[in-house]
Design a protein around this motif. Structure first.
Motif, PDB file in Angstrom:
ATOM      1  N   GLY A  96      39.877  75.385  34.359  1.00  0.00           N
ATOM      2  CA  GLY A  96      41.307  75.493  34.620  1.00  0.00           C
ATOM      3  C   GLY A  96      41.613  75.920  36.044  1.00  0.00           C
ATOM      4  O   GLY A  96      40.795  76.557  36.709  1.00  0.00           O
ATOM      5  N   ASP A  97      42.816  75.575  36.496  1.00  0.00           N
ATOM      6  CA  ASP A  97      43.240  75.916  37.857  1.00  0.00           C
ATOM      7  C   ASP A  97      44.265  77.045  37.895  1.00  0.00           C
ATOM      8  O   ASP A  97      44.411  77.708  38.911  1.00  0.00           O
ATOM      9  CB  ASP A  97      43.838  74.675  38.536  1.00  0.00           C
ATOM     10  N   ASP A  98      44.989  77.228  36.798  1.00  0.00           N
ATOM     11  CA  ASP A  98      45.953  78.329  36.733  1.00  0.00           C
ATOM     12  C   ASP A  98      46.186  78.667  35.262  1.00  0.00           C
ATOM     13  O   ASP A  98      45.794  77.912  34.374  1.00  0.00           O
ATOM     14  CB  ASP A  98      47.270  77.946  37.408  1.00  0.00           C
ATOM     15  N   TYR A  99      46.859  79.796  35.043  1.00  0.00           N
ATOM     16  CA  TYR A  99      46.936  80.388  33.713  1.00  0.00           C
ATOM     17  C   TYR A  99      48.311  81.034  33.584  1.00  0.00           C
ATOM     18  O   TYR A  99      48.645  81.915  34.362  1.00  0.00           O
ATOM     19  CB  TYR A  99      45.831  81.437  33.607  1.00  0.00           C
ATOM     20  N   LEU A 100      49.126  80.573  32.635  1.00  0.00           N
ATOM     21  CA  LEU A 100      50.469  81.101  32.460  1.00  0.00           C
ATOM     22  C   LEU A 100      50.594  81.662  31.042  1.00  0.00           C
ATOM     23  O   LEU A 100      50.348  80.959  30.065  1.00  0.00           O
ATOM     24  CB  LEU A 100      51.509  80.006  32.693  1.00  0.00           C
ATOM     25  N   VAL A 101      50.968  82.954  30.950  1.00  0.00           N
ATOM     26  CA  VAL A 101      51.025  83.645  29.659  1.00  0.00           C
ATOM     27  C   VAL A 101      52.415  83.476  29.045  1.00  0.00           C
ATOM     28  O   VAL A 101      53.443  83.647  29.714  1.00  0.00           O
ATOM     29  CB  VAL A 101      50.692  85.136  29.834  1.00  0.00           C
ATOM     30  N   LYS A 102      52.429  83.143  27.751  1.00  0.00           N
ATOM     31  CA  LYS A 102      53.688  83.053  27.001  1.00  0.00           C
ATOM     32  C   LYS A 102      54.183  84.453  26.637  1.00  0.00           C
ATOM     33  O   LYS A 102      53.365  85.341  26.399  1.00  0.00           O
ATOM     34  CB  LYS A 102      53.472  82.259  25.712  1.00  0.00           C
ATOM     35  N   PRO A 103      55.500  84.651  26.571  1.00  0.00           N
ATOM     36  CA  PRO A 103      56.565  83.705  26.927  1.00  0.00           C
ATOM     37  C   PRO A 103      56.746  83.636  28.445  1.00  0.00           C
ATOM     38  O   PRO A 103      56.403  84.591  29.153  1.00  0.00           O
ATOM     39  CB  PRO A 103      57.798  84.304  26.251  1.00  0.00           C
ATOM     40  N   PHE A 104      57.282  82.531  28.932  1.00  0.00           N
ATOM     41  CA  PHE A 104      57.468  82.361  30.377  1.00  0.00           C
ATOM     42  C   PHE A 104      58.780  81.624  30.624  1.00  0.00           C
ATOM     43  O   PHE A 104      59.335  80.974  29.740  1.00  0.00           O
ATOM     44  CB  PHE A 104      56.304  81.572  30.981  1.00  0.00           C
TER      45      PHE A 104
END
Length: 223
Positions: A96-104
């Motif tokens: 992976g290149d980036d990581y976004l945590v829910k909620p966003f």
């Protein structure tokens, strides 16, 4: 830019897809990893957005399969409710290149996509050009002979597809899929969109760049 979103939450998928398409992107989506892999195998995408926790094949496994089996190194942005350091490290380790945590917030997702694309494509051309027509793929700006041209999202998608494939012929089926996926309108909507695009791109300028290839589709070329 064409994005594949793989997310098993239908409501989240709809919100993301609607938002990104409003921003001018083309967004295909799947609700499980195996369907996502099938789409990735049969179509070309610029970036992947993958949920991690999914039935059948999770996002980490899908990313690893894309990297190792298909040698596909397009950027991957993970979406997940898991926010521990080990979870994040596992995401990066899988490719992976980036990581976004829910909620966003959707605005943050868009900003992350732009940042990933800038890093990934920094050494590649960010502009497409034919004759005096130019598309800036970072800003989505379109100009011809130095004049700014305002396009609807659908007309932008048409123009980008035609220009990326220039001077090759793009079939009607390919263009219809870019605009509507598998839900193509019954009426001849594509002809109407092509007409509007020509009014903006070709009519005020010379020479015309969009050409009909009878029985096959359309192409962009300077004659």
């Amino acid at each position: 830019m064409r994005i594949l979103l793989v997310e098993d939450n239908i409501d989240i998928t709809a919100s993301i897809a609607d938002y990104l398409e409003f921003q001018g992107y083309t967004c295909d989506f799947a609700y499980d990893g195996l369907t996502g892999l099938n789409l990735a195998t049969n179509h070309e995408y610029d970036i992947y957005i993958l949920d991690i926790a999914m039935p059948g094949m999770n996002g980490l496994e899908l990313c690893q399969t894309l990297r190792k089996t298909r040698h596909d190194h397009k950027p991957v942005l993970f979406l997940t409710a898991r926010d521990t350091l080990d979870d994040k490290l596992a995401g990066f380790a899988s490719g992976g290149d980036d990581y976004l945590v829910k909620p966003f917030e959707l605005k943050e997702l868009h900003a992350r996509l732009q940042a990933v694309c800038r890093r990934t494509f920094s050494n590649n051309a960010k502009r497409l050009a034919l004759a005096d027509l130019t598309i800036n793929m970072d800003t989505l700006e379109v100009t011809r002979n130095g004049i700014d041209i305002q396009l609807s999202p659908n007309n932008y998608k048409l123009l980008l597809t035609l220009l990326k494939e220039s001077p090759n012929v793009v079939t009607r089926e390919t263009l219809e899929y870019q605009l509507w996926g598998d839900s193509v309108p019954d009426s001849d909507s594509l002809r109407s969109h092509i007409y509007k695009l020509r009014q903006l791109i070709d009519k005020p300028f010379d020479p015309p760049l969009i050409h009909t290839v009878p029985g096959r589709g359309f192409r962009m070329v300077e004659k």
